[in-house]
Design a protein around this motif. Structure first.
Motif, PDB file in Angstrom:
ATOM      1  N   ASN A 256      34.723 -11.657 -33.573  1.00  0.00           N
ATOM      2  CA  ASN A 256      34.991 -12.086 -34.943  1.00  0.00           C
ATOM      3  C   ASN A 256      34.191 -13.318 -35.353  1.00  0.00           C
TER       4      ASN A 256
ATOM      5  N   GLU B 200      33.107 -13.543 -39.037  1.00  0.00           N
ATOM      6  CA  GLU B 200      33.974 -12.818 -39.964  1.00  0.00           C
ATOM      7  C   GLU B 200      34.608 -13.663 -41.058  1.00  0.00           C
ATOM      8  N   VAL B 201      34.544 -14.985 -40.973  1.00  0.00           N
ATOM      9  CA  VAL B 201      35.230 -15.832 -41.955  1.00  0.00           C
ATOM     10  C   VAL B 201      34.218 -16.751 -42.627  1.00  0.00           C
ATOM     11  N   ARG B 202      34.273 -16.794 -43.944  1.00  0.00           N
ATOM     12  CA  ARG B 202      33.333 -17.603 -44.712  1.00  0.00           C
ATOM     13  C   ARG B 202      33.823 -19.050 -44.820  1.00  0.00           C
TER      14      ARG B 202
ATOM     15  N   ASP C  97      37.015 -20.185 -46.529  1.00  0.00           N
ATOM     16  CA  ASP C  97      38.300 -19.832 -45.925  1.00  0.00           C
ATOM     17  C   ASP C  97      38.641 -20.665 -44.696  1.00  0.00           C
TER      18      ASP C  97
ATOM     19  N   TYR D 138      42.307 -21.289 -40.424  1.00  0.00           N
ATOM     20  CA  TYR D 138      41.861 -20.456 -41.522  1.00  0.00           C
ATOM     21  C   TYR D 138      42.921 -20.325 -42.618  1.00  0.00           C
TER      22      TYR D 138
ATOM     23  N   THR E 150      43.054 -15.427 -46.116  1.00  0.00           N
ATOM     24  CA  THR E 150      42.030 -14.381 -46.100  1.00  0.00           C
ATOM     25  C   THR E 150      41.343 -14.317 -44.738  1.00  0.00           C
ATOM     26  N   GLY E 151      41.096 -15.477 -44.142  1.00  0.00           N
ATOM     27  CA  GLY E 151      40.484 -15.525 -42.824  1.00  0.00           C
ATOM     28  C   GLY E 151      41.394 -14.972 -41.743  1.00  0.00           C
TER      29      GLY E 151
ATOM     30  N   ALA F 267      41.559 -11.187 -42.021  1.00  0.00           N
ATOM     31  CA  ALA F 267      40.333 -10.518 -41.554  1.00  0.00           C
ATOM     32  C   ALA F 267      40.338 -10.395 -40.040  1.00  0.00           C
ATOM     33  N   ILE F 268      40.762 -11.455 -39.356  1.00  0.00           N
ATOM     34  CA  ILE F 268      40.850 -11.428 -37.893  1.00  0.00           C
ATOM     35  C   ILE F 268      41.860 -10.373 -37.453  1.00  0.00           C
TER      36      ILE F 268
ATOM     37  N   LYS G 297      43.035  -7.753 -38.980  1.00  0.00           N
ATOM     38  CA  LYS G 297      42.613  -6.374 -39.248  1.00  0.00           C
ATOM     39  C   LYS G 297      41.630  -5.889 -38.190  1.00  0.00           C
ATOM     40  N   ASN G 298      40.681  -6.736 -37.821  1.00  0.00           N
ATOM     41  CA  ASN G 298      39.693  -6.327 -36.822  1.00  0.00           C
ATOM     42  C   ASN G 298      40.331  -6.078 -35.459  1.00  0.00           C
TER      43      ASN G 298
END
Length: 348
Positions: free
Chosen positions: A306, A309-311, A314, A325, A328-329, A332-333, A335-336
């Motif tokens: 990951n 994976e985070v901008r 975030d 995070y 949103t961050g 994302a983690i 979900k992956n």
């Protein structure tokens, strides 16, 4: 052998038996009297291991990244709670604790009760924890103290280790010297000529010049943040790193216990690192993440990389590298990781 020699050997043997017997008696007395109080006062990690109670088939091991959120978040769920919600056919247990790293995760996993229903262990891989800055952190002392009570030795032996302070106790000066020595050992090579060969050289150059890689002169705070990134990530991971050795132990433990290990590499603020330190540090970060991925996939581990994976928007913290995070961050983690688990036939 003469009769006197035989007699002497018998006497020594009896004395040894008496000494062992006395230790056993002391251990039993201590275990049923003072041990519960000592353990409660000095070790919270055993309680974390015991969270792998009935019905938990997946355990999640992490640090503050698991539960830290932004005040602006409308979804304040932990990462492990998000994963649990995304895997309705499983029950994910939270075995996370602030400031932990792979060495602590091993002890937590090693003390999960034998009768647990655990089949899968999700282990957070924090690349920052591989740096000398974290290895010699002031947070390491209380953790190592707690780990004494996680050792598979008699309770009286644990108490003796505590009494003799068998854990690192560093002054600020000692910690700083150890960390600086560690930065010098954080060597690396790049695919092109580069003026620095270790984290210490790179850190000093940026800190003393006050100039970023692109020639700009930012504020002191910005330079300090850039130097933090360099000290944490300017290295080339190999099998000698203490955290890699800990991850190796976790893989062997999971094999013995019949668990499927899942390593998820935490996102770092690659956007900020790129803007402050340039593409060379990004190259090292991505090289290390890929090295971890290749090393452990070859050993049967499910690895979720990951890293990117985070901008930047975030990340909650702005002036120090953390893995904290916004929602949103974290999602994302989660979900992956959930996708990797649900799509792998080794996890039922």
């Amino acid at each position: 052998m003469t009769d006197n020699e035989k007699h002497t050997i018998r006497k020594l043997f009896l004395k040894l038996l008496m000494a062992v017997g006395m230790l056993v008696v002391l251990d039993v007395i201590y275990y049923f009297t003072l041990y519960p109080k000592d353990r409660a006062e000095n070790c919270t990690l055993l309680e974390i291991s015991e969270r792998a109670r009935e019905g938990v088939d997946i355990v999640y091991l992490g640090e503050s990244s698991n539960h830290t959120y932004s005040d602006d978040d409308t979804d304040k769920r932990f990462i492990c709670e998000m994963i649990d919600d995304l895997l309705p056919e499983h029950h994910v247990g939270n075995l996370a604790k602030d400031a932990c790293h792979a060495g602590v995760y091993y002890d937590i996993l090693n003390n999960i009760p034998r009768q647990s229903e655990v089949k899968t262990a999700i282990v957070t891989v924090n690349l920052r924890s591989c740096s000398a800055e974290w290895i010699y952190s002031s947070l390491e002392t209380p953790l190592r103290k707690e780990q004494l009570f996680m050792k598979k030795i008699p309770s009286f032996g644990q108490r003796m280790l505590l009494a003799f302070k068998a854990y690192p106790i560093w002054t600020d000066e000692q910690r700083s010297a150890l960390a600086r020595r560690g930065f010098k050992r954080q060597t690396f090579t790049l695919p092109h000529p580069f003026p620095y060969h270790n984290a210490d050289e790179w850190d000093r150059a940026v800190g003393q010049s006050g100039i970023l890689y692109n020639g700009t002169y930012p504020s002191y705070d910005t330079i300090e943040t850039a130097c933090h990134h360099i000290k944490h990530f300017a290295t080339e991971l190999d099998a000698t790193n203490p955290r890699i050795k800990d991850l190796d132990k976790i893989v062997r433990l999971c094999k013995r216990r019949g668990w499927q290990p899942v390593f998820h590499i935490l996102p770092e603020n690659v956007d900020q690192i790129d803007s402050l330190c340039g593409p060379d540090l990004i190259w090292l970060l991505e090289r290390n993440a890929q090295w971890v991925t290749d090393r452990y996939e070859a050993r049967g581990v499910i690895v979720v990389n990951n890293l990117n994976e985070v901008r930047d928007c975030d990340f909650r913290d702005r002036d120090f590298p953390t893995e904290h995070y916004k929602q949103t961050g974290r999602l994302a983690i989660a979900k992956n990781v959930a996708t990797a688990i649900s799509g792998d036939s080794r996890i039922r």
